[in-house]
Enzyme design. Structure first.
Site, PDB file in Angstrom:
ATOM      1  N   SER A  44     -55.770  49.669  33.276  1.00 13.60           N
ATOM      2  CA  SER A  44     -54.350  49.544  33.075  1.00 13.60           C
ATOM      3  C   SER A  44     -53.407  50.491  33.937  1.00 13.60           C
ATOM      4  CB  SER A  44     -53.826  49.277  31.609  1.00 13.60           C
ATOM      5  OG  SER A  44     -54.711  49.114  30.883  1.00 13.60           O
ATOM      6  N   SER A  46     -55.336  52.976  36.072  1.00 14.66           N
ATOM      7  CA  SER A  46     -56.467  53.516  36.861  1.00 14.66           C
ATOM      8  C   SER A  46     -57.124  52.513  37.896  1.00 14.66           C
ATOM      9  CB  SER A  46     -57.384  54.252  35.704  1.00 14.66           C
ATOM     10  OG  SER A  46     -57.728  53.193  35.174  1.00 14.66           O
ATOM     11  N   ALA A 115     -71.742  55.565  36.671  1.00 13.11           N
ATOM     12  CA  ALA A 115     -72.597  54.783  35.872  1.00 13.11           C
ATOM     13  C   ALA A 115     -72.614  53.337  36.718  1.00 13.11           C
ATOM     14  CB  ALA A 115     -71.971  54.470  34.587  1.00 13.11           C
ATOM     15  N   GLU A 119     -70.968  47.948  32.335  1.00 11.35           N
ATOM     16  CA  GLU A 119     -70.778  47.865  30.966  1.00 11.35           C
ATOM     17  C   GLU A 119     -72.002  47.297  30.107  1.00 11.35           C
ATOM     18  OE1 GLU A 119     -65.795  47.616  31.786  1.00 11.35           O
ATOM     19  OE2 GLU A 119     -66.876  46.044  30.385  1.00 11.35           O
ATOM     20  N   ASP A 158     -62.198  54.367  19.760  1.00 12.38           N
ATOM     21  CA  ASP A 158     -62.222  52.860  20.395  1.00 12.38           C
ATOM     22  C   ASP A 158     -63.446  52.703  20.905  1.00 12.38           C
ATOM     23  OD1 ASP A 158     -60.357  51.472  23.137  1.00 12.38           O
ATOM     24  OD2 ASP A 158     -61.132  50.736  21.430  1.00 12.38           O
TER      25      ASP A 158
HETATM   26  N1  LIG Z   1     -67.713  56.501  35.349  1.00 12.33           N
HETATM   27  C1  LIG Z   1     -67.845  55.232  35.801  1.00 12.33           C
HETATM   28  N2  LIG Z   1     -68.641  54.672  36.487  1.00 12.33           N
HETATM   29  C2  LIG Z   1     -68.636  53.324  36.804  1.00 12.33           C
HETATM   30  N3  LIG Z   1     -67.594  52.208  36.495  1.00 12.33           N
HETATM   31  C3  LIG Z   1     -66.744  52.863  35.623  1.00 12.33           C
HETATM   32  C4  LIG Z   1     -66.760  54.279  35.410  1.00 12.33           C
HETATM   33  N4  LIG Z   1     -65.485  54.624  34.771  1.00 12.33           N
HETATM   34  C5  LIG Z   1     -65.001  53.361  34.435  1.00 12.33           C
HETATM   35  N5  LIG Z   1     -65.681  52.460  35.351  1.00 12.33           N
HETATM   36  C6  LIG Z   1     -64.988  50.960  35.478  1.00 12.33           C
HETATM   37  O1  LIG Z   1     -63.981  51.156  35.824  1.00 12.33           O
HETATM   38  C7  LIG Z   1     -62.866  50.001  35.130  1.00 12.33           C
HETATM   39  C8  LIG Z   1     -61.548  50.779  34.647  1.00 12.33           C
HETATM   40  O2  LIG Z   1     -62.129  51.821  34.034  1.00 12.33           O
HETATM   41  P1  LIG Z   1     -60.982  52.615  33.245  1.00 12.33           P
HETATM   42  O3  LIG Z   1     -61.646  53.476  32.154  1.00 12.33           O
HETATM   43  O4  LIG Z   1     -60.270  53.479  34.243  1.00 12.33           O
HETATM   44  O5  LIG Z   1     -59.812  51.544  32.751  1.00 12.33           O
HETATM   45  P2  LIG Z   1     -60.353  50.861  31.246  1.00 12.33           P
HETATM   46  O6  LIG Z   1     -60.275  51.984  30.257  1.00 12.33           O
HETATM   47  O7  LIG Z   1     -61.378  50.072  31.427  1.00 12.33           O
HETATM   48  O8  LIG Z   1     -59.146  50.066  31.218  1.00 12.33           O
HETATM   49  P3  LIG Z   1     -57.811  50.372  30.256  1.00 12.33           P
HETATM   50  O9  LIG Z   1     -57.144  51.465  30.601  1.00 12.33           O
HETATM   51  O10 LIG Z   1     -56.879  49.071  30.379  1.00 12.33           O
HETATM   52  O11 LIG Z   1     -58.538  50.490  28.626  1.00 12.33           O
HETATM   53  C9  LIG Z   1     -63.820  49.469  34.068  1.00 12.33           C
HETATM   54  O12 LIG Z   1     -64.198  47.932  34.461  1.00 12.33           O
HETATM   55  C10 LIG Z   1     -64.997  50.406  34.042  1.00 12.33           C
HETATM   56  O13 LIG Z   1     -66.131  49.699  33.701  1.00 12.33           O
END
Ligand SMILES: Nc1ncnc2c1ncn2[C@@H]1O[C@H](COP(=O)(O)OP(=O)(O)OP(=O)(O)O)[C@@H](O)[C@H]1O
Ligand SMILES: O=C(O)C[C@H](Cc1nc2cc(Cl)cc(Cl)c2[nH]1)c1ccc(Cl)cc1
Length: 324
Positions: A44, A46, A115, A119, A158
Site C-alpha cells: 500500500s 511501498s 526472498a 510468499e 500480523d
Molecule cells: N524481502 C523481499 N524479497 C522478495 N519479495 C519481497 C520482499 N519483501 C516484500 N516482497 C514482496 O513485495 C510486495 C510488497 O511487500 P511490502 O512488504 O512492501 O508490502 P505488503 O506488506 O505486502 O503490503 P501492505 O503494505 O499493503 O501490507 C509483497 O508482494 C511481497 O511479497
C-alpha cells in the site's frame, strides 16, 4: 560531502575477525551504490525492487517508500517501528534481515534480504494443501523464528502466509514488521541493557500498552477483538491458524466478510475436516483457545508429538527443504 547529498547513511558494522576480536567498520550506502532491477511487488505504501550492490554484486530486495505518501497517510510511526524492529532482529535465518536504511529527497529505502521464491501463501494457493512433512518443516521454521522474536521482545501481531517469504533454498523469511509490538527491555542479568540499538541483550518485559492495531481478520486472536493487549500468545494463535491452513488449504475462521469472521473467532466457531490428522488436530486445538494463557508456549509446541521427528536448532536451517 557527496555521500550525504546522495542520500547515503552511515552504518556501523561489527565483525569478529579470526581470533575473535570485534572490528567495527563504517559503511556508507546510498541509492547510487545499487543497480535497481525488477519490481518484486507493491504494498500500500511501498514498492519492493530487486537490486544489486555495485561493489559487492550481492543481490538485495530494496523496499522503497514515498515520503509524501507516508506522511499523508500518517504511516511515519509504522515505518520507524519497522526499522527499529528489524534492527532488533538482526540475526536469525528465518527473519528477513535489514542491512541498510537511507533516504533521499523523495523516498526512504530499506535494504533487505532478497526472498526470490515469493510468499508461502502463493505456494499454498497453487498446491491447495501441504503434506505432513512439509507442514512440519515450515511449521518448525516458523516456530523457531517466532521464538527468536519473542526472546527479543518483539510480537509480530500480523503473522500469516502472505508474510512468510521463501528464500533461494525454499526456507522461510518472516517479513512485515511495521505493525509489530516492541516490548521494552529491562537490564539483562549482567546489569547492562543492550549497548547498541541493533543487538539489544536484555530480558523483554511485558508492558501492557493498549492496542491500536488489529491484524488481518482471519488470523486475529479473540483478545484483540475484546480490546485487550496483544501478547506473545497472540502470535501463538496465528501459528495455530497457519498450521490449520497449511494442512487443509483454508484458515479455520473464514466468513464472507470481516465482521462475520470476527464473530466466528469470538465464538471459537471452527471445525476440523474428517481427514485432519489426529496429532495435528490435538496440537491446533491447544493453540486456538480463547484464553491466551491456556495456549501452548513455543517450547511446549516444539515438544508436541506433531514435531516429534523434527530436529530444531541449527540443523533446521541447513537441512534440505522437503519437496513441496
Ligand atoms: N524481502 C523481499 N524479497 C522478495 N519479495 C519481497 C520482499 N519483501 C516484500 N516482497 C514482496 O513485495 C510486495 C510488497 O511487500 P511490502 O512488504 O512492501 O508490502 P505488503 O506488506 O505486502 O503490503 P501492505 O503494505 O499493503 O501490507 C509483497 O508482494 C511481497 O511479497
Ligand atoms: O531512523 C533513521 O535512521 C532516520 C530516518 C527516520 C525517518 N525519517 C523520515 C522521513 C519521512 Cl518523510 C518519513 C519517515 Cl517514516 C521517516 N523516518 C529513517 C530513514 C530511513 C528509513 Cl528506511 C527509516 C527511517
Amino acid at each position: 560531502d557527496d555521500w550525504a547529498e546522495r542520500g547515503a547513511a552511515v552504518h556501523v558494522q561489527r565483525e569478529a575477525d579470526a581470533n575473535g576480536n570485534v572490528q567495527t567498520k563504517t559503511i556508507k550506502k546510498g541509492v547510487k551504490d545499487f543497480t535497481f532491477g525488477r519490481i518484486l511487488g507493491e504494498g500500500s505504501f511501498s514498492t519492493v525492487v530487486a537490486a544489486t550492490d555495485r561493489q559487492t554484486l550481492r543481490e538485495y530486495a530494496i523496499k522503497i517508500l514515498d515520503k509524501r505518501h507516508i506522511i499523508k497517510e500518517k504511516k511515519v510511526k509504522y515505518v520507524n517501528i519497522e526499522k527499529n524492529t528489524l534492527n532488533r532482529l538482526g540475526d536469525h535465518p528465518g527473519i528477513v534481515r535489514l542491512y541498510y536504511t537511507f533516504q533521499d529527497e523523495r523516498s526512504l529505502y530499506f535494504v533487505l534480504d532478497l526472498a526470490p521464491n515469493g510468499e508461502l501463501f502463493s505456494v499454498l494457493k497453487k498446491l491447495g494443501t501441504l503434506n505432513m512433512e512439509c507442514t512440519q518443516y515450515y511449521g518448525a521454521q516458523l516456530l523457531d523464528a517466532v521464538g527468536y522474536m519473542h526472546d527479543h521482545g518483539v510480537i509480530h501481531r500480523d503473522l500469516k502466509p502472505e508474510n512468510i517469504l521463501l528464500d533461494e533454498n525454499m526456507r522461510i523469511k518472516v517479513t512485515d514488521f511495521g505493525t509489530a509490538k516492541l516490548l521494552s527491555m529491562q537490564k539483562s542479568v549482567n546489569g547492562t541493557t543492550g549497548a547498541s540499538s541493533d543487538n539489544i541483550s536484555g530480558i523483554p518485559i511485558e508492558d501492557d500498552r493498549s492496542n491500536s492495531f488489529v491484524g488481518t481478520a482471519e488470523y486475529v486472536p479473540p483478545e484483540l477483538l475484546t480490546d485487550k493487549a496483544a501478547g506473545r500468545s497472540s502470535d501463538i494463535w496465528a501459528i495455530g491458524c497457519i498450521l490449520y491452513q497449511l494442512l487443509c488449504g483454508k484458515p479455520p475462521f473464514k466468513a464472507s466478510n470481516e465482521y462475520q469472521t470476527f464473530q466466528k473467532i469470538i465464538k471459537l466457531e471452527y471445525s476440523f475436516p474428517a481427514l485432519f490428522s489426529p496429532v495435528a488436530r490435538d496440537l491446533v486445538s491447544h493453540l486456538l483457545l480463547t484464553d491466551p494463557s491456556k495456549r501452548l508456549t513455543i517450547e511446549q509446541i516444539k515438544a508436541h508429538p506433531f514435531f516429534a521427528d523434527v530436529e530444531f536448532g541449527p540443523a533446521l536451517w541447513s537441512r534440505k527443504s522437503p519437496r513441496l
